[in-house]
Design a protein around this motif. Structure first.
Motif, short mmCIF file in Angstrom:
data_model
loop_
_atom_site.label_atom_id
_atom_site.label_comp_id
_atom_site.label_asym_id
_atom_site.label_seq_id
_atom_site.Cartn_x
_atom_site.Cartn_y
_atom_site.Cartn_z
N GLU A 8 0.83 -1.21 0.00
CA GLU A 8 0.00 0.00 0.00
C GLU A 8 0.87 1.25 0.00
N ILE A 9 1.97 1.23 0.78
CA ILE A 9 2.87 2.38 0.81
C ILE A 9 3.53 2.56 -0.56
N LEU A 10 3.94 1.45 -1.17
CA LEU A 10 4.57 1.53 -2.49
C LEU A 10 3.59 2.10 -3.52
N GLN A 11 2.34 1.66 -3.48
CA GLN A 11 1.35 2.17 -4.43
C GLN A 11 1.09 3.65 -4.22
N ASP A 12 1.06 4.08 -2.96
CA ASP A 12 0.89 5.50 -2.69
C ASP A 12 2.03 6.31 -3.29
N PHE A 13 3.25 5.79 -3.14
CA PHE A 13 4.42 6.47 -3.72
C PHE A 13 4.31 6.52 -5.24
N LEU A 14 3.91 5.41 -5.86
CA LEU A 14 3.81 5.37 -7.31
C LEU A 14 2.77 6.35 -7.83
N VAL A 15 1.66 6.47 -7.12
CA VAL A 15 0.61 7.41 -7.56
C VAL A 15 1.09 8.84 -7.42
N GLU A 16 1.63 9.18 -6.24
CA GLU A 16 2.06 10.56 -6.00
C GLU A 16 3.23 10.94 -6.89
N ALA A 17 4.26 10.08 -6.92
CA ALA A 17 5.44 10.39 -7.72
C ALA A 17 5.11 10.40 -9.21
N GLY A 18 4.20 9.52 -9.64
CA GLY A 18 3.83 9.51 -11.05
C GLY A 18 3.19 10.82 -11.49
N GLU A 19 2.32 11.37 -10.65
CA GLU A 19 1.69 12.65 -10.97
C GLU A 19 2.73 13.77 -11.02
N ILE A 20 3.68 13.74 -10.08
CA ILE A 20 4.71 14.79 -10.03
C ILE A 20 5.60 14.72 -11.26
#
Length: 720
Positions: A8-20
């Protein structure tokens, strides 16, 4: 990398970093056009810093190192120690490419490949003020930057870490055991309030912060007649500051409103209170004397009227204490969004499609019934089904910006390689369409934009001779028109010469000379979509093989879309794409050929009329009709699609449906018109897959199966 990290933490990072990372590509190109935009510089700096922070938490060292080096470059830029130029942007964009590549590896649970050492060294060299020599050892420089980043982490935002707090305690113990006699009084005075034991007092904590980071932003100027304290005499400076604060302000602390006003004066409105507070900590004292930092800040930020003496009381606390009220004010709230697997959305859409078919069936049965209650129930079902269909489709909608966001970088890199000056303008980026269409339109639009840059826009010198500005313009726009999306790619380049296109068509054997001479200008423009057709004399890595535009036409046809081309020699060209909002549910015109029903996509239908077939004409051996002084080829599609219909006698009267494919219009002769109906496209079975002219099948309102006609494929295979 922490491969066992919480998913879940990894997916949160992928979503946030992907948008950035999506935003960074567009922001970097925008920065090259507006190098003095401080807000843009800060936004890019925060973007790299946020990605670095998330990657550090997941122990993605390769990603951290590359983002950290890029972050250092923008720290220098936003402090106005270096100017933005094209060479610097080339290096930074290359770094972003490597960051994106590493990000994709993390997305696939692979260990990220570190960026080349030469790239990191180039970034480290750019992280030095202009005019200063680059560090001889990039590794040493990187370590020094890491150290300074830890020491001055208050500049970057965020709270103090546990490790930093432990180092503060260790420094306190060392100070107590090895402090010189000259600071003995200060130690005694600071420890007197806190008492003995392991607890640290507020004054001791503030003294440690001052020793690590220098004086706070609001500590005020040094007392007159006294020398400014250097970085190694913070204890004495602390005592002097405390005495001045006690003698002037007593225990009267600065209010929250006054503190917020000070932050607004320093940093401007907006932003996270915690981040703004952390930014108020100046750089380490080893790099910049505290007194110099204080003088520069106090000159630019006026103190609140009536309480100029209270700023020193907040010294040190500006980096830590005010963050607590900010967290209280921004207490967690209920989440307003959830992450849903796209497969689940597809399943829901399929179920809504089945519901639409049932609705159509009930409407047909209700029309045959004289029961008033049945009519009302069917009418209510129709309303609810339509609303549900719209709501589910809205969940699948995405802004076209997801496609448009990549084009500033594409145009910038291509213009640099072709030595052209081009400005890209984008409009309607928030226009929504189905996520499947967003993905499918990406490649065709890339081809069209590259074609405008390479073929359309002239070289700067050529434009000047033609009386045009050196910088060309490419405009990319999107808008919704009913249940369709219109996408246009326009340039102010050289335009297309119909005579050149006719000559090329003859050379490549597409047309005979007589047929080519009869082509209209619009038909000539559409030749660019023919397979293997190109006006380039020399083949390059950008264009010249005549493949790209053919791919565009094929892809748009598969999406039930249309292409049209407009051009004016010397003025520029414009290509318009028209595609449906969604591919799941399609409005169609139901027709009958014999006793079989077929569906024509409504997007292809131009007009319908009843025709006396005895008034048809023969041109070049093909049946044609004249409508409002326009000639349309006439096709009896019943002969193609219904077995045994070829030998039947022709009726004297028939319905004719004019259909369009791009700029081409033809007439289809049909036996009967049933009416408009929304259908759900079902794939053909294995035995029928690949049948020319068929896009799929559906179930009609009367329960029969109808084939959906693929107009471009039908004409391509039968209309020769």
């Amino acid at each position: 990398m922490a491969l066992d990290a919480d998913e879940e933490i990894l997916q949160d990072f992928l979503v946030e970093a992907g948008e950035i990372l999506e935003k960074l590509s567009e922001q970097l190109v925008d920065l090259e056009q507006n190098p003095d935009d401080s807000d843009l510089l800060n936004a890019i700096f925060r973007g790299f810093h946020t990605v670095k922070g998330g990657a550090g938490f997941l122990q993605l060292d390769a990603l951290v190192n590359c983002c950290h080096s890029a972050e250092n470059v923008f720290d220098i830029l936003r402090n106005h120690k270096r100017k933005v130029d094209s060479e610097l942007m080339d290096v930074v964009l290359e770094a972003l490419d490597h960051v994106n590549a590493m990000f994709e590896q993390v997305r696939h649970h692979e260990e990220p490949t570190p960026a080349p050492e030469e790239l990191i060294a180039a970034l480290d060299a750019l992280a030095q003020p202009a005019g200063e020599p680059a560090p001889a050892n990039a590794a040493v420089a990187s370590e020094e930057q890491n150290g300074s980043d830890e020491a001055g982490s208050g500049d970057d935002g965020g709270d103090i870490t546990d490790d930093e707090f432990e180092r503060l305690l260790d420094a306190l113990e060392e100070e107590k055991s090895s402090a010189p006699d000259s600071s003995g009084d200060a130690n005694e005075s600071s420890s007197g309030d806190g008492g003995s034991g392991d607890d640290i007092s507020d004054d001791e904590f503030e003294a440690l912060l001052d020793q690590l980071h220098g004086k706070g932003q609001f500590s005020g100027p040094p007392e007159s007649g006294k020398a400014a304290p250097d970085s190694q005499d913070t204890s004495a400076a602390k005592v002097a500051g405390d005495e001045a604060s006690d003698s002037k302000g007593g225990d009267d602390l600065i209010s929250d409103d006054e503190f917020e006003k000070l932050l607004d004066d320093l940093h401007g409105k907006g932003g996270s209170p915690t981040a703004e507070t952390a930014k108020s900590t100046p750089p380490p004292a080893a790099k910049q004397p505290a007194a110099k930092s204080v003088d520069a800040k106090t000159d630019k930020s006026p103190q609140p009227a009536g309480k100029p003496e209270k700023a020193p009381a907040e010294n040190g606390k500006a980096g830590v204490t005010p963050a607590m009220p900010a967290r209280d004010a921004n207490a967690p709230v209920a989440e307003t969004s959830v992450r849903v697997d796209t497969k689940r959305l597809d399943d829901i859409m399929n179920m809504v499609g089945e519901l639409v078919l049932v609705r159509n069936r009930l409407q047909r049965l209700g029309a045959q019934s004289e029961d008033e209650h049945m009519h009302k129930a069917v009418s209510n079902l129709d309303v609810v089904t339509t609303d549900l269909q719209s709501a589910v489709m809205a969940t699948r909608m995405q802004p076209i910006k997801k496609v448009f966001g990549r084009f500033p970088r594409v145009v910038r890199d291509l213009a640099r390689s072709l030595k052209k000056e081009i400005n890209l303008e984008m409009h309607g980026e928030e226009t929504d369409l189905d996520k499947n269409l967003v993905e499918a339109l990406s490649d065709p639009l890339v081809h069209l934009v590259r074609n405008s840059v390479d073929h359309g826009i002239e070289a700067p010198d050529v434009r000047e001779k033609a009386g045009k500005p050196r910088q060309g313009r490419v405009t990319l726009s999107a808008e919704q028109e009913g249940d369709h999306i219109l996408l246009s790619i326009e340039d102010d380049g050289a335009g297309m010469d119909p005579d050149v296109l006719r000559r090329k068509a003859v050379e490549k054997g597409i047309y005979e000379q007589d047929a080519a001479d009869r082509l209209t200008n619009t038909e000539c423009y559409n030749l660019i979509f023919a397979a293997g057709f190109s006006t380039k004399e020399q083949i390059s890595d950008v264009s010249g093989r005549g493949v790209g535009m053919d791919v565009v036409k094929t892809k748009i046809s598969q999406l039930n879309g249309q292409l049209s081309v407009e051009s004016e020699l010397g003025k520029g060209s414009r290509i318009v794409i028209k595609v449906p909002l969604t591919l799941a549910i399609m409005p169609t015109l139901m027709i009958m050929l014999g006793d079989q029903s077929f569906a024509l996509p409504l997007v292809n239908v131009v007009e319908i009329f009843h025709l006396d077939l005895s008034k048809k004409n023969i041109v070049d051996g093909r049946e044609c009709i004249v409508v409002r002084d326009k000639v349309f080829p006439l096709f009896h599609i019943k002969r193609w699609l219904v077995k045994g219909a070829a030998g039947q006698p022709e009726p004297e009267n028939a319905h004719v449906v004019i259909v369009a494919m791009g700029t081409r219009r033809v007439g289809f002769v049909v036996d009967q018109l049933i009416g408009q109906e929304e259908v759900v496209i079902k794939p053909l079975g294995r035995a029928l897959q690949g049948t020319p002219g068929m896009a799929g099948a559906t179930i009609t309102g009367d329960g029969r199966i109808a084939l959906i006609i693929d107009v471009p494929s039908l004409l391509q295979n039968y209309g020769k």
